[in-house]
Design a protein around this motif. Structure first.
Motif, mmCIF file in Angstrom:
data_model
loop_
_atom_site.group_PDB
_atom_site.id
_atom_site.type_symbol
_atom_site.label_atom_id
_atom_site.label_comp_id
_atom_site.label_asym_id
_atom_site.label_seq_id
_atom_site.Cartn_x
_atom_site.Cartn_y
_atom_site.Cartn_z
ATOM 1 N N ASN A 29 35.290 35.263 -53.483
ATOM 2 C CA ASN A 29 33.787 34.852 -52.655
ATOM 3 C C ASN A 29 32.632 34.346 -54.098
ATOM 4 N N PRO A 30 32.464 33.167 -54.586
ATOM 5 C CA PRO A 30 33.027 31.666 -53.492
ATOM 6 C C PRO A 30 33.548 31.750 -52.721
ATOM 7 N N VAL A 31 34.300 31.664 -51.339
ATOM 8 C CA VAL A 31 35.298 31.395 -50.824
ATOM 9 C C VAL A 31 35.457 29.431 -50.810
ATOM 10 N N THR A 32 37.222 29.343 -50.438
ATOM 11 C CA THR A 32 37.162 27.966 -50.925
ATOM 12 C C THR A 32 37.680 27.004 -49.136
ATOM 13 N N ASP A 33 39.325 27.428 -49.236
ATOM 14 C CA ASP A 33 40.413 27.158 -48.445
ATOM 15 C C ASP A 33 40.296 28.086 -47.189
ATOM 16 N N TYR A 34 40.305 29.350 -48.127
ATOM 17 C CA TYR A 34 40.950 30.503 -47.980
ATOM 18 C C TYR A 34 40.200 32.053 -48.196
ATOM 19 N N CYS A 35 40.424 32.398 -47.617
ATOM 20 C CA CYS A 35 39.253 33.865 -47.774
ATOM 21 C C CYS A 35 40.453 35.046 -47.035
ATOM 22 N N LYS A 36 40.317 36.305 -48.550
ATOM 23 C CA LYS A 36 41.372 36.953 -47.576
ATOM 24 C C LYS A 36 40.352 38.358 -47.324
ATOM 25 N N ILE A 37 40.527 39.062 -46.347
ATOM 26 C CA ILE A 37 39.443 40.401 -45.536
ATOM 27 C C ILE A 37 40.491 41.695 -46.085
ATOM 28 N N GLU A 38 40.198 42.432 -46.917
ATOM 29 C CA GLU A 38 40.558 43.995 -46.210
ATOM 30 C C GLU A 38 40.403 44.835 -45.845
ATOM 31 N N ILE A 39 40.846 46.117 -45.390
ATOM 32 C CA ILE A 39 39.800 46.158 -44.934
ATOM 33 C C ILE A 39 40.569 48.165 -44.964
ATOM 34 N N THR A 40 41.063 48.978 -45.772
ATOM 35 C CA THR A 40 41.587 49.977 -46.085
ATOM 36 C C THR A 40 40.193 51.485 -45.370
ATOM 37 N N ASN A 41 41.346 52.158 -45.014
ATOM 38 C CA ASN A 41 40.795 53.617 -44.206
ATOM 39 C C ASN A 41 41.832 54.206 -43.624
ATOM 40 N N ASP A 53 27.379 32.410 -38.760
ATOM 41 C CA ASP A 53 26.390 32.060 -39.769
ATOM 42 C C ASP A 53 24.574 33.016 -39.699
ATOM 43 N N LEU A 54 24.020 32.178 -40.825
ATOM 44 C CA LEU A 54 22.955 33.381 -40.749
ATOM 45 C C LEU A 54 22.080 32.803 -39.476
ATOM 46 N N LEU A 80 34.626 24.828 -43.060
ATOM 47 C CA LEU A 80 33.345 25.350 -43.220
ATOM 48 C C LEU A 80 32.409 24.334 -44.060
ATOM 49 N N HIS A 81 30.698 24.353 -43.608
ATOM 50 C CA HIS A 81 30.105 23.574 -44.791
ATOM 51 C C HIS A 81 29.548 24.717 -45.521
ATOM 52 N N GLN A 82 29.022 24.133 -46.425
ATOM 53 C CA GLN A 82 28.710 25.170 -47.659
ATOM 54 C C GLN A 82 27.492 25.985 -47.634
ATOM 55 N N LEU A 100 29.248 36.192 -47.208
ATOM 56 C CA LEU A 100 30.627 35.118 -47.484
ATOM 57 C C LEU A 100 29.421 33.638 -48.218
ATOM 58 N N ILE A 101 29.883 33.417 -49.649
ATOM 59 C CA ILE A 101 29.584 32.192 -49.892
ATOM 60 C C ILE A 101 30.648 30.707 -49.694
ATOM 61 N N LYS A 102 30.062 30.061 -49.424
ATOM 62 C CA LYS A 102 30.711 28.235 -49.798
ATOM 63 C C LYS A 102 30.577 27.187 -50.209
#
Length: 102
Positions: A29-41, A53-54, A80-82, A100-102
């Motif tokens: 983050n900032p992302v490029t081609d892929y983003c890994k989302i990890e959840i722990t609980n 988007d915003l 995604l667009h910037q 997330l920031i692109k």
């Protein structure tokens, strides 16, 4: 005379932690081609990941199942667009948000 100082920061990942010990990470983050989302609980069951988007417009949505204490989801972000986006993870009646920031 006053002096101006400039600082440059690089954000490599963002983490969201809630009071019930859930942890949601997104990187790079900032992302490029892929983003890994990890959840722990401790939750086991279905969850939804939304990318907005915003303005609130839904860009991507996935319905997944969590069987282990830690699970991850790879989101394709190359088209995604910037700009700034919001990842929303919904599980067990609770929403977790990460910017997330692109």
């Amino acid at each position: 005379p006053s002096e101006l100082a400039e600082a440059a920061y690089t954000i490599t990942g963002l983490t969201g932690r809630t009071q019930n010990a859930s942890l949601v990470n997104a990187w790079p983050n900032p992302v490029t081609d892929y983003c890994k989302i990890e959840i722990t609980n401790t939750y086991r069951g279905s969850y939804t990941i939304n990318l907005r988007d915003l303005s609130g417009k839904l860009i991507h949505s996935a319905y997944e199942h969590k069987n282990e204490p830690t699970t991850s989801y790879m989101m394709v972000t190359k088209n995604l667009h910037q700009g700034i986006y919001l990842v929303e993870v919904i599980m067990d009646g609770t929403r977790y948000n990460i910017k997330l920031i692109k």
